[in-house]
Scaffold this motif. Sequence first.
Motif, PDB file in Angstrom:
ATOM      1  N   MET A 141      36.426  47.702  56.993  1.00  0.00           N
ATOM      2  CA  MET A 141      37.121  47.785  55.735  1.00  0.00           C
ATOM      3  C   MET A 141      36.148  47.680  54.570  1.00  0.00           C
ATOM      4  O   MET A 141      36.385  48.250  53.549  1.00  0.00           O
ATOM      5  CB  MET A 141      38.177  46.703  55.637  1.00  0.00           C
ATOM      6  N   GLY A 142      35.110  46.926  54.691  1.00  0.00           N
ATOM      7  CA  GLY A 142      34.054  46.897  53.692  1.00  0.00           C
ATOM      8  C   GLY A 142      34.490  46.381  52.334  1.00  0.00           C
ATOM      9  O   GLY A 142      35.054  45.316  52.218  1.00  0.00           O
ATOM     10  N   HIS A 143      34.253  47.196  51.311  1.00  0.00           N
ATOM     11  CA  HIS A 143      34.497  46.782  49.936  1.00  0.00           C
ATOM     12  C   HIS A 143      35.871  47.189  49.427  1.00  0.00           C
ATOM     13  O   HIS A 143      36.168  46.997  48.263  1.00  0.00           O
ATOM     14  CB  HIS A 143      33.428  47.379  49.019  1.00  0.00           C
ATOM     15  N   HIS A 144      36.685  47.780  50.260  1.00  0.00           N
ATOM     16  CA  HIS A 144      37.993  48.240  49.809  1.00  0.00           C
ATOM     17  C   HIS A 144      39.009  47.115  49.892  1.00  0.00           C
ATOM     18  O   HIS A 144      38.933  46.238  50.734  1.00  0.00           O
ATOM     19  CB  HIS A 144      38.473  49.425  50.659  1.00  0.00           C
ATOM     20  N   ALA A 145      39.984  47.189  48.974  1.00  0.00           N
ATOM     21  CA  ALA A 145      41.062  46.202  49.003  1.00  0.00           C
ATOM     22  C   ALA A 145      41.884  46.428  50.270  1.00  0.00           C
ATOM     23  O   ALA A 145      42.079  47.553  50.708  1.00  0.00           O
ATOM     24  CB  ALA A 145      41.943  46.348  47.766  1.00  0.00           C
ATOM     25  N   HIS A 146      42.358  45.367  50.875  1.00  0.00           N
ATOM     26  CA  HIS A 146      43.171  45.491  52.062  1.00  0.00           C
ATOM     27  C   HIS A 146      44.287  44.458  52.020  1.00  0.00           C
ATOM     28  O   HIS A 146      44.295  43.574  51.190  1.00  0.00           O
ATOM     29  CB  HIS A 146      42.321  45.332  53.324  1.00  0.00           C
ATOM     30  N   THR A 147      45.217  44.598  52.938  1.00  0.00           N
ATOM     31  CA  THR A 147      46.326  43.651  53.013  1.00  0.00           C
ATOM     32  C   THR A 147      46.275  42.940  54.344  1.00  0.00           C
ATOM     33  O   THR A 147      45.821  43.484  55.343  1.00  0.00           O
ATOM     34  CB  THR A 147      47.682  44.361  52.847  1.00  0.00           C
ATOM     35  N   ASP A 148      46.763  41.697  54.348  1.00  0.00           N
ATOM     36  CA  ASP A 148      46.817  40.968  55.610  1.00  0.00           C
ATOM     37  C   ASP A 148      48.188  41.172  56.246  1.00  0.00           C
ATOM     38  O   ASP A 148      48.992  41.967  55.787  1.00  0.00           O
ATOM     39  CB  ASP A 148      46.495  39.485  55.407  1.00  0.00           C
ATOM     40  N   ALA A 149      48.468  40.454  57.312  1.00  0.00           N
ATOM     41  CA  ALA A 149      49.717  40.616  58.051  1.00  0.00           C
ATOM     42  C   ALA A 149      50.939  40.306  57.196  1.00  0.00           C
ATOM     43  O   ALA A 149      52.005  40.871  57.390  1.00  0.00           O
ATOM     44  CB  ALA A 149      49.703  39.727  59.289  1.00  0.00           C
ATOM     45  N   ALA A 150      50.798  39.415  56.219  1.00  0.00           N
ATOM     46  CA  ALA A 150      51.929  39.054  55.367  1.00  0.00           C
ATOM     47  C   ALA A 150      52.116  40.037  54.220  1.00  0.00           C
ATOM     48  O   ALA A 150      53.038  39.916  53.439  1.00  0.00           O
ATOM     49  CB  ALA A 150      51.728  37.645  54.811  1.00  0.00           C
ATOM     50  N   GLY A 151      51.233  41.034  54.081  1.00  0.00           N
ATOM     51  CA  GLY A 151      51.346  42.019  53.026  1.00  0.00           C
ATOM     52  C   GLY A 151      50.640  41.624  51.747  1.00  0.00           C
ATOM     53  O   GLY A 151      50.751  42.304  50.749  1.00  0.00           O
ATOM     54  N   ALA A 152      49.900  40.513  51.766  1.00  0.00           N
ATOM     55  CA  ALA A 152      49.190  40.071  50.562  1.00  0.00           C
ATOM     56  C   ALA A 152      47.947  40.924  50.373  1.00  0.00           C
ATOM     57  O   ALA A 152      47.209  41.182  51.314  1.00  0.00           O
ATOM     58  CB  ALA A 152      48.811  38.605  50.676  1.00  0.00           C
ATOM     59  N   SER A 153      47.718  41.361  49.155  1.00  0.00           N
ATOM     60  CA  SER A 153      46.584  42.211  48.848  1.00  0.00           C
ATOM     61  C   SER A 153      45.359  41.359  48.531  1.00  0.00           C
ATOM     62  O   SER A 153      45.465  40.319  47.898  1.00  0.00           O
ATOM     63  CB  SER A 153      46.921  43.093  47.655  1.00  0.00           C
ATOM     64  N   HIS A 154      44.204  41.804  49.015  1.00  0.00           N
ATOM     65  CA  HIS A 154      42.948  41.120  48.731  1.00  0.00           C
ATOM     66  C   HIS A 154      42.018  42.124  48.074  1.00  0.00           C
ATOM     67  O   HIS A 154      41.889  43.250  48.524  1.00  0.00           O
ATOM     68  CB  HIS A 154      42.315  40.585  50.015  1.00  0.00           C
TER      69      HIS A 154
ATOM     70  N   SER B  80      38.290  43.503  46.355  1.00  0.00           N
ATOM     71  CA  SER B  80      36.885  43.563  46.738  1.00  0.00           C
ATOM     72  C   SER B  80      36.068  42.702  45.776  1.00  0.00           C
ATOM     73  O   SER B  80      36.543  42.279  44.731  1.00  0.00           O
ATOM     74  CB  SER B  80      36.402  45.011  46.680  1.00  0.00           C
ATOM     75  N   THR B  81      34.835  42.460  46.155  1.00  0.00           N
ATOM     76  CA  THR B  81      33.937  41.696  45.304  1.00  0.00           C
ATOM     77  C   THR B  81      33.761  42.400  43.967  1.00  0.00           C
ATOM     78  O   THR B  81      33.711  41.759  42.918  1.00  0.00           O
ATOM     79  CB  THR B  81      32.578  41.519  46.003  1.00  0.00           C
ATOM     80  N   LYS B  82      33.693  43.730  43.994  1.00  0.00           N
ATOM     81  CA  LYS B  82      33.537  44.507  42.764  1.00  0.00           C
ATOM     82  C   LYS B  82      34.717  44.252  41.814  1.00  0.00           C
ATOM     83  O   LYS B  82      34.512  44.071  40.611  1.00  0.00           O
ATOM     84  CB  LYS B  82      33.435  45.991  43.093  1.00  0.00           C
ATOM     85  N   GLN B  83      35.934  44.223  42.348  1.00  0.00           N
ATOM     86  CA  GLN B  83      37.111  43.959  41.509  1.00  0.00           C
ATOM     87  C   GLN B  83      37.043  42.564  40.899  1.00  0.00           C
ATOM     88  O   GLN B  83      37.370  42.386  39.720  1.00  0.00           O
ATOM     89  CB  GLN B  83      38.393  44.085  42.332  1.00  0.00           C
ATOM     90  N   TYR B  84      36.632  41.584  41.672  1.00  0.00           N
ATOM     91  CA  TYR B  84      36.532  40.218  41.162  1.00  0.00           C
ATOM     92  C   TYR B  84      35.472  40.104  40.069  1.00  0.00           C
ATOM     93  O   TYR B  84      35.675  39.431  39.065  1.00  0.00           O
ATOM     94  CB  TYR B  84      36.232  39.231  42.288  1.00  0.00           C
ATOM     95  N   VAL B  85      34.344  40.775  40.252  1.00  0.00           N
ATOM     96  CA  VAL B  85      33.271  40.723  39.255  1.00  0.00           C
ATOM     97  C   VAL B  85      33.714  41.417  37.967  1.00  0.00           C
ATOM     98  O   VAL B  85      33.485  40.902  36.863  1.00  0.00           O
ATOM     99  CB  VAL B  85      31.968  41.345  39.809  1.00  0.00           C
ATOM    100  N   ILE B  86      34.364  42.570  38.082  1.00  0.00           N
ATOM    101  CA  ILE B  86      34.869  43.275  36.899  1.00  0.00           C
ATOM    102  C   ILE B  86      35.885  42.398  36.163  1.00  0.00           C
ATOM    103  O   ILE B  86      35.836  42.269  34.943  1.00  0.00           O
ATOM    104  CB  ILE B  86      35.494  44.633  37.298  1.00  0.00           C
ATOM    105  N   GLY B  87      36.796  41.792  36.906  1.00  0.00           N
ATOM    106  CA  GLY B  87      37.781  40.898  36.298  1.00  0.00           C
ATOM    107  C   GLY B  87      37.136  39.720  35.604  1.00  0.00           C
ATOM    108  O   GLY B  87      37.542  39.319  34.508  1.00  0.00           O
ATOM    109  N   LEU B  88      36.109  39.151  36.226  1.00  0.00           N
ATOM    110  CA  LEU B  88      35.393  38.017  35.642  1.00  0.00           C
ATOM    111  C   LEU B  88      34.707  38.420  34.334  1.00  0.00           C
ATOM    112  O   LEU B  88      34.802  37.704  33.332  1.00  0.00           O
ATOM    113  CB  LEU B  88      34.362  37.475  36.625  1.00  0.00           C
ATOM    114  N   ILE B  89      34.038  39.559  34.336  1.00  0.00           N
ATOM    115  CA  ILE B  89      33.348  40.016  33.132  1.00  0.00           C
ATOM    116  C   ILE B  89      34.340  40.278  31.994  1.00  0.00           C
ATOM    117  O   ILE B  89      34.118  39.856  30.853  1.00  0.00           O
ATOM    118  CB  ILE B  89      32.492  41.269  33.436  1.00  0.00           C
ATOM    119  N   ILE B  90      35.435  40.951  32.304  1.00  0.00           N
ATOM    120  CA  ILE B  90      36.453  41.215  31.275  1.00  0.00           C
ATOM    121  C   ILE B  90      37.033  39.900  30.760  1.00  0.00           C
ATOM    122  O   ILE B  90      37.233  39.730  29.554  1.00  0.00           O
ATOM    123  CB  ILE B  90      37.565  42.138  31.822  1.00  0.00           C
ATOM    124  N   SER B  91      37.294  38.953  31.643  1.00  0.00           N
ATOM    125  CA  SER B  91      37.828  37.648  31.234  1.00  0.00           C
ATOM    126  C   SER B  91      36.859  36.911  30.323  1.00  0.00           C
ATOM    127  O   SER B  91      37.272  36.305  29.328  1.00  0.00           O
ATOM    128  CB  SER B  91      38.122  36.784  32.455  1.00  0.00           C
TER     129      SER B  91
END
Length: 115
Positions: A1-14, A16-27
């Motif tokens: 799966m690598g850097h792509h967002a994925h969902t677990d068995a419960a359907g929760a979305s996770h 990627s590191t890139k998304q978290y870093v972009i969100g952190l910078i914007i915040s």
Amino acid sequence: MGHHAHTDAAGASHGSTKQYVIGLIISIVLTIIPFWMVMQNVEQPGSFERGPLVWTIVVTAIAQVLVQLVFFLHLNSSSEQRWNLIAFVYTVLTIAILIIGSIWVMDYLHYFMMS
């Protein structure tokens, strides 16, 4: 799966590191902008008028909430998140009705108590 967002068995979305870093910078940027404006006003009174300063704080606060919801809580319109989005919108509308209604009632009472 690598850097792509994925969902677990419960359907929760996770994300990627890139998304978290972009969100952190914007915040961080959305935090620094109003902080800098307020500090400029403290150091040099009259640098920014109160109206635009307050609106800048309000707009960046709303943008900050949206960034947190999208980049960190992964709230979007995908089929996995549809019910979470509906619950969030319902909660926001309920709170808005409560606050607006309370202000309206208090203004109404204030008007009639002063006349």
